[in-house]
Design a protein around this motif. Structure first.
Motif, PDB file in Angstrom:
ATOM      1  N   UNK A   1       0.810  -1.214   0.000  1.00  0.00           N
ATOM      2  CA  UNK A   1       0.000   0.000   0.000  1.00  0.00           C
ATOM      3  C   UNK A   1       0.846   1.268   0.000  1.00  0.00           C
ATOM      4  N   UNK A   2       2.014   1.204   0.627  1.00  0.00           N
ATOM      5  CA  UNK A   2       2.910   2.358   0.736  1.00  0.00           C
ATOM      6  C   UNK A   2       4.334   1.942   0.399  1.00  0.00           C
ATOM      7  N   UNK A   3       4.640   1.776  -0.871  1.00  0.00           N
ATOM      8  CA  UNK A   3       6.011   1.395  -1.231  1.00  0.00           C
ATOM      9  C   UNK A   3       7.004   2.425  -0.698  1.00  0.00           C
ATOM     10  N   UNK A   4       8.094   1.938  -0.175  1.00  0.00           N
ATOM     11  CA  UNK A   4       9.125   2.833   0.332  1.00  0.00           C
ATOM     12  C   UNK A   4       8.967   3.236   1.784  1.00  0.00           C
ATOM     13  N   UNK A   5       7.988   2.679   2.495  1.00  0.00           N
ATOM     14  CA  UNK A   5       7.810   3.005   3.914  1.00  0.00           C
ATOM     15  C   UNK A   5       9.049   2.532   4.678  1.00  0.00           C
ATOM     16  N   UNK A   6       9.808   3.486   5.200  1.00  0.00           N
ATOM     17  CA  UNK A   6      11.121   3.191   5.769  1.00  0.00           C
ATOM     18  C   UNK A   6      11.087   2.163   6.892  1.00  0.00           C
ATOM     19  N   UNK A   7      10.212   2.331   7.844  1.00  0.00           N
ATOM     20  CA  UNK A   7      10.155   1.399   8.971  1.00  0.00           C
ATOM     21  C   UNK A   7       9.834  -0.013   8.534  1.00  0.00           C
ATOM     22  N   UNK A   8       8.891  -0.142   7.626  1.00  0.00           N
ATOM     23  CA  UNK A   8       8.519  -1.468   7.130  1.00  0.00           C
ATOM     24  C   UNK A   8       9.637  -2.089   6.308  1.00  0.00           C
ATOM     25  N   UNK A   9      10.322  -1.280   5.499  1.00  0.00           N
ATOM     26  CA  UNK A   9      11.445  -1.816   4.726  1.00  0.00           C
ATOM     27  C   UNK A   9      12.546  -2.333   5.642  1.00  0.00           C
ATOM     28  N   UNK A  10      12.866  -1.567   6.683  1.00  0.00           N
ATOM     29  CA  UNK A  10      13.926  -1.973   7.613  1.00  0.00           C
ATOM     30  C   UNK A  10      13.539  -3.254   8.351  1.00  0.00           C
ATOM     31  N   UNK A  11      12.301  -3.296   8.864  1.00  0.00           N
ATOM     32  CA  UNK A  11      11.858  -4.499   9.574  1.00  0.00           C
ATOM     33  C   UNK A  11      11.820  -5.700   8.647  1.00  0.00           C
TER      34      UNK A  11
ATOM     35  N   UNK B   1      16.474   5.468  -1.398  1.00  0.00           N
ATOM     36  CA  UNK B   1      15.605   6.505  -0.859  1.00  0.00           C
ATOM     37  C   UNK B   1      16.235   7.380   0.211  1.00  0.00           C
ATOM     38  N   UNK B   2      17.488   7.114   0.560  1.00  0.00           N
ATOM     39  CA  UNK B   2      18.148   7.881   1.627  1.00  0.00           C
ATOM     40  C   UNK B   2      19.052   8.958   1.034  1.00  0.00           C
ATOM     41  N   UNK B   3      19.138  10.102   1.708  1.00  0.00           N
ATOM     42  CA  UNK B   3      20.069  11.133   1.240  1.00  0.00           C
ATOM     43  C   UNK B   3      21.508  10.604   1.294  1.00  0.00           C
ATOM     44  N   UNK B   4      22.269  10.869   0.252  1.00  0.00           N
ATOM     45  CA  UNK B   4      23.656  10.398   0.185  1.00  0.00           C
ATOM     46  C   UNK B   4      24.437  10.854   1.411  1.00  0.00           C
TER      47      UNK B   4
ATOM     48  N   UNK C   1      23.284   8.919   7.765  1.00  0.00           N
ATOM     49  CA  UNK C   1      23.443   7.707   8.577  1.00  0.00           C
ATOM     50  C   UNK C   1      22.613   6.560   7.993  1.00  0.00           C
ATOM     51  N   UNK C   2      21.396   6.850   7.545  1.00  0.00           N
ATOM     52  CA  UNK C   2      20.543   5.819   6.958  1.00  0.00           C
ATOM     53  C   UNK C   2      21.158   5.278   5.668  1.00  0.00           C
ATOM     54  N   UNK C   3      21.776   6.143   4.874  1.00  0.00           N
ATOM     55  CA  UNK C   3      22.423   5.734   3.621  1.00  0.00           C
ATOM     56  C   UNK C   3      23.584   4.788   3.921  1.00  0.00           C
ATOM     57  N   UNK C   4      24.429   5.160   4.906  1.00  0.00           N
ATOM     58  CA  UNK C   4      25.567   4.304   5.249  1.00  0.00           C
ATOM     59  C   UNK C   4      25.108   2.953   5.800  1.00  0.00           C
ATOM     60  N   UNK C   5      24.069   2.956   6.616  1.00  0.00           N
ATOM     61  CA  UNK C   5      23.543   1.697   7.147  1.00  0.00           C
ATOM     62  C   UNK C   5      23.051   0.803   6.011  1.00  0.00           C
ATOM     63  N   UNK C   6      22.256   1.368   5.116  1.00  0.00           N
ATOM     64  CA  UNK C   6      21.723   0.598   3.997  1.00  0.00           C
ATOM     65  C   UNK C   6      22.846   0.126   3.075  1.00  0.00           C
ATOM     66  N   UNK C   7      23.837   0.964   2.851  1.00  0.00           N
ATOM     67  CA  UNK C   7      24.967   0.596   1.993  1.00  0.00           C
ATOM     68  C   UNK C   7      25.745  -0.566   2.611  1.00  0.00           C
ATOM     69  N   UNK C   8      25.994  -0.492   3.917  1.00  0.00           N
ATOM     70  CA  UNK C   8      26.699  -1.569   4.621  1.00  0.00           C
ATOM     71  C   UNK C   8      25.960  -2.903   4.447  1.00  0.00           C
ATOM     72  N   UNK C   9      24.663  -2.900   4.722  1.00  0.00           N
ATOM     73  CA  UNK C   9      23.894  -4.147   4.636  1.00  0.00           C
ATOM     74  C   UNK C   9      23.800  -4.651   3.196  1.00  0.00           C
ATOM     75  N   UNK C  10      23.709  -3.738   2.244  1.00  0.00           N
ATOM     76  CA  UNK C  10      23.682  -4.140   0.838  1.00  0.00           C
ATOM     77  C   UNK C  10      24.976  -4.848   0.461  1.00  0.00           C
ATOM     78  N   UNK C  11      26.101  -4.256   0.812  1.00  0.00           N
ATOM     79  CA  UNK C  11      27.397  -4.857   0.506  1.00  0.00           C
ATOM     80  C   UNK C  11      27.558  -6.195   1.234  1.00  0.00           C
ATOM     81  N   UNK C  12      27.159  -6.229   2.488  1.00  0.00           N
ATOM     82  CA  UNK C  12      27.268  -7.444   3.290  1.00  0.00           C
ATOM     83  C   UNK C  12      26.469  -8.588   2.674  1.00  0.00           C
ATOM     84  N   UNK C  13      25.242  -8.287   2.274  1.00  0.00           N
ATOM     85  CA  UNK C  13      24.378  -9.333   1.707  1.00  0.00           C
ATOM     86  C   UNK C  13      24.845  -9.770   0.318  1.00  0.00           C
ATOM     87  N   UNK C  14      25.363  -8.842  -0.464  1.00  0.00           N
ATOM     88  CA  UNK C  14      25.914  -9.225  -1.762  1.00  0.00           C
ATOM     89  C   UNK C  14      27.105 -10.168  -1.562  1.00  0.00           C
TER      90      UNK C  14
END
Length: 94
Positions: A38-48, A72-75, A78-91
């Motif tokens: 219903x709300x693509x991009x909802x930050x809390x739901x994406x993180x959970x 969706x995070x500003x370059x 803190x949210x961008x770095x967190x998402x980048x870390x997890x993206x690299x880790x999972x790849x």
């Protein structure tokens, strides 16, 4: 209704973290998928959903969620770095 689902997903996630209940983890996953439909991009739901999906053995869903958060995070935020870390880790787990 979406806010209720998100709140229940957060509560189920808290319960999962406290008890390790797979039932609560799976409930949170279902609820957050509904929120995101219903709300693509909802930050809390994406993180959970990312965290719970990885815990459920679904790294592909987790990676997709972290990528959406990264996009969706500003370059350099803190949210961008967190998402980048997890993206690299999972790849790296592939």
């Amino acid at each position: 209704m979406i806010a209720v689902q998100a709140t229940c997903a957060a509560a189920a996630t808290d319960q999962f973290k406290a008890t390790g209940s797979a039932e609560m983890r799976d409930l949170a996953i279902r609820l957050d998928k509904g929120v995101l439909a219903a709300q693509p991009g909802a930050e809390g739901s994406l993180r959970r959903l990312a965290e719970n999906s990885e815990a459920a053995g679904d790294p592909n869903t987790a990676l997709e969620c972290w990528r959406q958060l990264l996009d969706g995070s500003p370059a350099a935020s803190a949210a961008w770095f967190e998402a980048r870390y997890h993206t690299i880790r999972l790849i790296g787990l592939r």
